[in-house]
Each structure stands twice: as C-alpha cells, then as structure tokens.
Design an enzyme around this catalytic site. Sequence first.
Site, PDB file in Angstrom:
ATOM      1  N   LYS A 190      52.519 -32.219 -27.793  1.00  0.00           N
ATOM      2  CA  LYS A 190      52.899 -32.387 -26.298  1.00  0.00           C
ATOM      3  C   LYS A 190      52.005 -31.800 -25.363  1.00  0.00           C
ATOM      4  O   LYS A 190      51.850 -30.281 -25.003  1.00  0.00           O
ATOM      5  CB  LYS A 190      54.060 -31.660 -25.899  1.00  0.00           C
ATOM      6  N   GLU A 265      49.514 -18.380 -30.139  1.00  0.00           N
ATOM      7  CA  GLU A 265      48.132 -17.917 -29.572  1.00  0.00           C
ATOM      8  C   GLU A 265      48.934 -17.939 -27.645  1.00  0.00           C
ATOM      9  O   GLU A 265      48.805 -18.620 -27.055  1.00  0.00           O
ATOM     10  CB  GLU A 265      47.065 -19.019 -29.476  1.00  0.00           C
ATOM     11  N   CYS A 299      42.022 -17.335 -21.517  1.00  0.00           N
ATOM     12  CA  CYS A 299      43.190 -16.510 -22.530  1.00  0.00           C
ATOM     13  C   CYS A 299      42.366 -15.288 -22.529  1.00  0.00           C
ATOM     14  O   CYS A 299      42.504 -14.065 -22.917  1.00  0.00           O
ATOM     15  CB  CYS A 299      43.756 -16.474 -23.537  1.00  0.00           C
ATOM     16  N   GLU A 394      48.006  -9.855 -16.578  1.00  0.00           N
ATOM     17  CA  GLU A 394      47.064 -11.309 -16.902  1.00  0.00           C
ATOM     18  C   GLU A 394      46.804 -12.052 -15.505  1.00  0.00           C
ATOM     19  O   GLU A 394      48.196 -12.409 -14.725  1.00  0.00           O
ATOM     20  CB  GLU A 394      47.480 -12.089 -17.957  1.00  0.00           C
TER      21      GLU A 394
HETATM   22  P1  NAD Z   1      52.542 -21.649 -20.209  1.00  0.00           P
HETATM   23  O1  NAD Z   1      52.996 -21.116 -21.084  1.00  0.00           O
HETATM   24  O2  NAD Z   1      53.597 -21.752 -18.976  1.00  0.00           O
HETATM   25  O3  NAD Z   1      52.241 -23.517 -20.168  1.00  0.00           O
HETATM   26  C1  NAD Z   1      51.827 -23.721 -21.780  1.00  0.00           C
HETATM   27  C2  NAD Z   1      52.499 -25.169 -22.626  1.00  0.00           C
HETATM   28  O4  NAD Z   1      54.305 -24.680 -22.472  1.00  0.00           O
HETATM   29  C3  NAD Z   1      52.489 -26.356 -21.112  1.00  0.00           C
HETATM   30  O5  NAD Z   1      52.047 -27.415 -21.770  1.00  0.00           O
HETATM   31  C4  NAD Z   1      53.842 -26.591 -21.515  1.00  0.00           C
HETATM   32  O6  NAD Z   1      54.732 -27.491 -20.493  1.00  0.00           O
HETATM   33  C5  NAD Z   1      54.457 -25.746 -22.805  1.00  0.00           C
HETATM   34  N1  NAD Z   1      56.415 -24.954 -21.652  1.00  0.00           N
HETATM   35  C6  NAD Z   1      56.857 -24.156 -21.070  1.00  0.00           C
HETATM   36  N2  NAD Z   1      57.321 -23.789 -21.020  1.00  0.00           N
HETATM   37  C7  NAD Z   1      57.638 -24.374 -22.871  1.00  0.00           C
HETATM   38  C8  NAD Z   1      59.451 -24.496 -22.659  1.00  0.00           C
HETATM   39  N3  NAD Z   1      60.511 -23.619 -22.142  1.00  0.00           N
HETATM   40  N4  NAD Z   1      59.051 -24.461 -24.139  1.00  0.00           N
HETATM   41  C9  NAD Z   1      58.353 -25.416 -24.806  1.00  0.00           C
HETATM   42  N5  NAD Z   1      57.420 -25.179 -24.324  1.00  0.00           N
HETATM   43  C10 NAD Z   1      56.715 -24.585 -22.533  1.00  0.00           C
HETATM   44  O7  NAD Z   1      50.971 -21.657 -19.994  1.00  0.00           O
HETATM   45  P2  NAD Z   1      50.309 -21.976 -19.422  1.00  0.00           P
HETATM   46  O8  NAD Z   1      50.191 -21.441 -18.065  1.00  0.00           O
HETATM   47  O9  NAD Z   1      50.019 -23.308 -18.863  1.00  0.00           O
HETATM   48  O10 NAD Z   1      48.623 -20.973 -19.458  1.00  0.00           O
HETATM   49  C11 NAD Z   1      48.277 -20.235 -19.237  1.00  0.00           C
HETATM   50  C12 NAD Z   1      48.510 -19.153 -20.608  1.00  0.00           C
HETATM   51  O11 NAD Z   1      48.150 -19.418 -21.603  1.00  0.00           O
HETATM   52  C13 NAD Z   1      47.848 -17.606 -20.079  1.00  0.00           C
HETATM   53  O12 NAD Z   1      49.353 -16.657 -19.997  1.00  0.00           O
HETATM   54  C14 NAD Z   1      46.885 -18.029 -21.162  1.00  0.00           C
HETATM   55  O13 NAD Z   1      46.461 -16.484 -21.367  1.00  0.00           O
HETATM   56  C15 NAD Z   1      47.392 -18.777 -22.233  1.00  0.00           C
HETATM   57  N6  NAD Z   1      46.806 -19.032 -23.017  1.00  0.00           N
HETATM   58  C16 NAD Z   1      46.234 -18.528 -23.773  1.00  0.00           C
HETATM   59  C17 NAD Z   1      45.599 -18.534 -25.354  1.00  0.00           C
HETATM   60  C18 NAD Z   1      44.815 -18.173 -26.601  1.00  0.00           C
HETATM   61  O14 NAD Z   1      44.588 -18.895 -27.494  1.00  0.00           O
HETATM   62  N7  NAD Z   1      45.633 -16.542 -26.806  1.00  0.00           N
HETATM   63  C19 NAD Z   1      44.802 -19.857 -24.662  1.00  0.00           C
HETATM   64  C20 NAD Z   1      44.714 -20.496 -23.368  1.00  0.00           C
HETATM   65  C21 NAD Z   1      45.194 -20.265 -22.880  1.00  0.00           C
END
Ligand code: NAD
Length: 491
Positions: A190, A265, A299, A394
């Site tokens: 997804k 992650e 991240c 963050e």
């Molecule tokens: P997010 O957690 O809002 O969304 C990430 C993904 O999860 C999206 O595809 C979203 O549709 C999905 N999602 C959201 N709610 C969900 C739920 N209830 N159940 C299942 N899936 C769900 O994060 P974002 O805003 O898209 O990305 C930014 C965040 O990602 C930042 O906090 C960043 O630190 C983190 N990030 C971490 C890494 C790493 O490797 N550690 C890498 C990139 C980004």
Amino acid sequence: MTTAPEIDPDIRSTIQLPPTDLLIGGEWQPAATGERFEVIDPVTEQVIARVARGRQADVERAVAAARAAVDGGAWSKLSGVDRAKLLFRLADLMERDFRAMTLVETLDIGQPLKNPAAAIAALRYFAGWADKIDGRHVMLPDSNGRPTHTYVRREPIGVVAAITPWNSPLMTGAWKIAPALAAGCSVVIKPPEDAPLSTLYLGALALEAGFPAGAINIVPGYGPEAGAALVASPGVDKVTFTGSTAVGRQIGATASGALKAVTLELGGKSPQVVFADADIERHIPMMARQFYLNSGQVCAAGTRLLVERAAMDQVVEGVARQLRRVRVGDPFKPDTQIGSLISRKQLDRVSGYIDQGRAQAELVTGGNRIGDTGFFVEPTLFIGTNDVVIAKEEIFGPVGVVVPFDTYDEAIRLANETPYGLASVVYTSDIGTAHRAAAQIRAGMVRVNGGASVPSVHVPFGGMKASGIGRELSFSGIEACTVEKTVSFEL
Ligand code: NAD
C-alpha cells in the site's frame, strides 16, 4: 512571504503517468466501489492524477491473490535462480525507464530529481541473495544416542504486507518488496496516498518483467482504510511498515495481537554531536545537509546539533551561512537543491513548529514560507535547549536546533535524551572519543565525520526505542522475510 519560485509548466505536461488502478493478481482493476482519490503536485497544487481508492474488499482480493501465489501457486514453484532473474529484469527495466521514473517521483513529491537509483540498487542486491538462501545441517543424536539427520530450512514467511511513506516511496517500497520476493514471499504493497505514482510505475514494470500473477500486488488508498485492512487481514503473515511512530504503534499492536511478524521503521530526532576538536569548517556542509535535504522530510535527519560550547559561534555561523545559500525551488530546475514540502498539511505542521521555535528558542535564520503557491519553506536554524518542543518532536521539515554542551558526558546524555534512536553523527578528531560515543549513543546508526553514505543496501538499517523494531537491508532484510524450520530424521 518571500518571492515565489519560478515554475516550469512545460516539463510537467510531458510526464507519462503510470496506470492509476489497483494491481491485483497480475491485472489492473478499479476499486470495488469505483472510488478514486486525487494526487496533488505539491509545487503547483494542481491535481496530477486520480488513483483508485482501495478499501477492505480490494485488500482482501489482493491478499487472496498473494496467498494463491505462495500457497503452491506459480510464484512458489520458481527456484531462487528464477526469482533472481525476474528481480534483475525488473531492475533493468527501471534502468531503461530511469528518466521517466525520475520525472514521475519528482512530480509526485516535489523534491529535486528523485531518481530510482536506490530502488534499483536494492532490487539488484536482493536479486543476488535469491539463490543463496540456504539452511544448515546439525549433528544431533536422538534420545538413545543414535545419529539423526537433522537440518534447518529457511523458508519464505508467506504473504508480506508493505506500507510505505511519501518521503521516498519508491526507495522504501523497493526495500520491502525486494527482500520479500528474493526470499520467495509474495507482496501486497500500500503506497502512500500523497505519492502513490512511482509504486504504480514499478507495478507496470513488474508485469512487463514477467512476474507471475499475485507475486506483487498494489493497493493504493488511505491509511485508515486500505492500510488498516491490510494489517488486520488474516491472510497476511508479516507486516513491514515505514512511517510515523504514532501509526507504527497502532500497526505494531494489531499485527502482534494477531501474532504476525512485524518490522517497523519509524520516526527520529537524530543528534549530530560536534566536539570542539573536530575539523569543523570541513564538516559544516554535512551538518547543514543532514537536516535540509528533501526539505528535512527524512526519518534519519540530524535535526539536533549538539555543539561543544567552544565551537558554538563557528558552527552556528557556518551552518546558517550554508542554509542561506540553499536554492529552494522548482524540483525540475537543475540547480534546485530542495523543493516543496509534500502537502498543505505538512506545511501547516512545519509552520506550527517554527512558531513554537520562535516562542521558545532563538531564531538564527529562515523561518518563513516562500511564495503562496506550493509548500516551500526556508531552511531554518534555531538555538535552544534539548527541552524545547522543536528539539523533542519530529518536525519533518528543514528545521534544525543547536544545543550547547560543556562535557563529553553531557553530550552523550543529551544525545540519548530522546524517545527516538534512529541515526546520529559524531564529529571529532579524537579516535577514542569517536569510538566511545559510537558505543554509547543509542541509535541504529552512527556516522563519524562522514563515513559511508548510509542507508546502504549492504548494511542493516533500522532504529532503537521509538524509532522502530527490526532491521531492513543487508542479509537482515532476508532474515526478516523468512522463518526457520527444523527437520529431524531417524537414521
Ligand atoms: P504515516 O505514518 O502517516 O503514513 C505512513 C503510511 O502509513 C502511509 O502509507 C499511510 O497511508 C499509512 N497509514 C496511515 N495510517 C494507517 C493506519 N491506521 N493503518 C495502516 N496504515 C496507515 O507517515 P507519513 O506522514 O506518511 O511519513 C512520515 C513519517 O514516516 C515520519 O514520521 C518519518 O519519520 C517516518 N519515516 C520513517 C522512516 C524510517 O525508515 N524510519 C523512513 C521514512 C519515513
């Protein structure tokens, strides 16, 4: 508001978009409800695509296709050598479409020239593992002391559900898809609702490469709909998620409750620890890049600059000088260094943090939105303490905060005084200080005065504490998609 960046409309009209349906069982299909969601170009704020909005019924079809592929289906019958060939072929097709994929991802994310090189590297690296995953033989007597033939098989874990974020969706997607497929698992991915296009492009190339139906399925949609349904689906054996810590906690709870394997992650608030004995002038560009690249939507961004007091003036002046030179603008212009934030929501979030920074800390440079179309923000630097909100939470924007320290022990305490533990950088000329700090900082990654450009596919990547569970990349990525089974024969 400072002057709006110039936008190039011509290049946008030439970009070939991928299919915008769901990829299930080797076929592009609309969502069961027929619904679509809009994808916005964050630079022009125009709609660039209307993508099928997957929900539970679509997820269940995709999981059923993925199950069929691994439970005795065509995918499960392929040898490691054949899986490797398909992964290499997919990487070659991405190389062929390098420019087209770069344009799609750049358009979708608004960051300069997001090319597929890291995703291609991951596919090739894991293709190399596909025919080298083996088990072991153990010399073990039975209860009467007679020899047995006992061995341990490493088997694919089954159906892997992958959920990815918008900041680098193609790369993070490849980090999940490639090890899973190399190990013999099937995948339902997804992609993020804000940037689903590069993953759909990859899906089209996977069909062209000849992956059997059901090996790779793609269900775009919203997190609480498609994402949550995927995590909860009984047909899923493992969930691998990259995204925010808040969503990661929910996903971890649901997946573990159902006793599924899980890799998370998550977010970070990574320290860069600058000792006064470091070659500071040389490292100033890296200190700044660590939190402005991708407009800080990384991240592992090094957003907390912990600086020994004797070096404060040099670091603050040097980093601020560097930030003022950063060219913010249209990601398609060759000299642009950073583009737009991903969305209005993210702009509001980052602006809110900058306002809190103005109230609690000292603004050194930046702090403004640029223009009034597109979500551009100036690279921003504050001086503060480790207790201000902008040093604790963050932000996911180009915002750094400098915090002074007086002793080595204080530096390590401040570095670890965070719920997160993803990355860190240490700058020092003293090799003893460097090794001690590398051992004492609680983070999944420590770079000293630079080091290899990580993440790299060759070494594990992942966090400690609230930054996540498990590791991706390297052989750890294969281990995370496999289970061991012990078999013992009477001889
Ligand atoms: P997010 O957690 O809002 O969304 C990430 C993904 O999860 C999206 O595809 C979203 O549709 C999905 N999602 C959201 N709610 C969900 C739920 N209830 N159940 C299942 N899936 C769900 O994060 P974002 O805003 O898209 O990305 C930014 C965040 O990602 C930042 O906090 C960043 O630190 C983190 N990030 C971490 C890494 C790493 O490797 N550690 C890498 C990139 C980004």
